[in-house]
Design a protein around this motif. Sequence first.
Motif, PDB file in Angstrom:
ATOM      1  N   LYS A 158       0.951  -1.629  -0.136  1.00  0.00           N
ATOM      2  CA  LYS A 158      -0.052   0.003   0.047  1.00  0.00           C
ATOM      3  C   LYS A 158       0.691   1.239  -0.121  1.00  0.00           C
ATOM      4  O   LYS A 158       0.529   1.965  -0.581  1.00  0.00           O
ATOM      5  CB  LYS A 158      -1.095  -0.245   0.807  1.00  0.00           C
ATOM      6  N   GLU A 175       2.051   2.020  -3.704  1.00  0.00           N
ATOM      7  CA  GLU A 175       1.413   2.089  -4.675  1.00  0.00           C
ATOM      8  C   GLU A 175       1.271   3.606  -3.913  1.00  0.00           C
ATOM      9  O   GLU A 175       0.541   3.999  -5.014  1.00  0.00           O
ATOM     10  CB  GLU A 175      -0.077   1.172  -4.562  1.00  0.00           C
ATOM     11  N   ASN A 206      -1.519   4.336  -1.463  1.00  0.00           N
ATOM     12  CA  ASN A 206      -2.020   4.404  -1.030  1.00  0.00           C
ATOM     13  C   ASN A 206      -2.248   4.739   0.327  1.00  0.00           C
ATOM     14  O   ASN A 206      -3.476   3.586   1.235  1.00  0.00           O
ATOM     15  CB  ASN A 206      -2.917   3.009  -1.607  1.00  0.00           C
ATOM     16  N   ILE A 225     -12.630   9.449  -1.610  1.00  0.00           N
ATOM     17  CA  ILE A 225     -12.673   8.846  -1.332  1.00  0.00           C
ATOM     18  C   ILE A 225     -14.476   7.807  -0.973  1.00  0.00           C
ATOM     19  O   ILE A 225     -14.760   9.279  -0.386  1.00  0.00           O
ATOM     20  CB  ILE A 225     -12.233   8.526   0.288  1.00  0.00           C
ATOM     21  N   SER A 250     -11.879   5.331  -4.219  1.00  0.00           N
ATOM     22  CA  SER A 250     -12.278   4.688  -4.087  1.00  0.00           C
ATOM     23  C   SER A 250     -12.540   3.876  -2.538  1.00  0.00           C
ATOM     24  O   SER A 250     -13.748   4.975  -2.161  1.00  0.00           O
ATOM     25  CB  SER A 250     -10.442   4.552  -4.255  1.00  0.00           C
ATOM     26  N   ALA A 273     -11.461   2.157   0.913  1.00  0.00           N
ATOM     27  CA  ALA A 273     -11.401   2.892   1.984  1.00  0.00           C
ATOM     28  C   ALA A 273     -11.244   1.572   3.007  1.00  0.00           C
ATOM     29  O   ALA A 273     -12.769   1.510   3.663  1.00  0.00           O
ATOM     30  CB  ALA A 273     -10.879   4.207   2.213  1.00  0.00           C
ATOM     31  N   GLU A 307      -9.092  -0.197  -1.681  1.00  0.00           N
ATOM     32  CA  GLU A 307      -7.856   0.196  -2.183  1.00  0.00           C
ATOM     33  C   GLU A 307      -7.084   1.400  -1.229  1.00  0.00           C
ATOM     34  O   GLU A 307      -5.633   1.477  -1.244  1.00  0.00           O
ATOM     35  CB  GLU A 307      -8.425   1.488  -3.832  1.00  0.00           C
ATOM     36  N   LYS A 308      -7.849   1.990  -0.902  1.00  0.00           N
ATOM     37  CA  LYS A 308      -7.448   2.925   0.322  1.00  0.00           C
ATOM     38  C   LYS A 308      -7.302   2.663   1.728  1.00  0.00           C
ATOM     39  O   LYS A 308      -7.980   1.959   1.816  1.00  0.00           O
ATOM     40  CB  LYS A 308      -7.616   4.290   0.757  1.00  0.00           C
TER      41      LYS A 308
END
Length: 140
Positions: free
Chosen positions: A44, A47, A49, A75, A82, A84, A123-124
């Motif tokens: 993470k 990336e 993120n 988010i 994305s 979270a 994703e986050k």
Amino acid sequence: AKVRAISLKRIAYVTGPKGGVQDYTTKLNKKVRRLGLRVALSQKLKEGNLVLVDDLKAPSFKTGALAKALRKMDIGTKYGGSTAFMVGGEKADPNLQVACRNIYGIRHVAQLGLNVYDILKHEKLILSTEAVEKMEARLG
């Protein structure tokens, strides 16, 4: 065509699986679980993120206020953002848990609830500084 007796029509149901519910879980050693958590966290970070915040507390339990704050960080899946996974400190903030409950793709847990599956699924990853300190002590 082969002719069978009518009494043999449903023979497969009689000889079905035996026993109770089957369990397919496999045991992983603590070392391997810790290593998986380290690898997921570093992935993470690579990336970009991984988001660190000072304090992961909500002043109100209202979903709208949290959704507006998360929208600023891009988010929230409703508006094309994305998903979270938020990790708080020792105990999860009750206001934040109630506010997150109604937002699709957002999940909030205490630091001990952190796991590899949820890190990779979302994703986050949003971590509080208290959660980072506790994880450093836990992971070594």
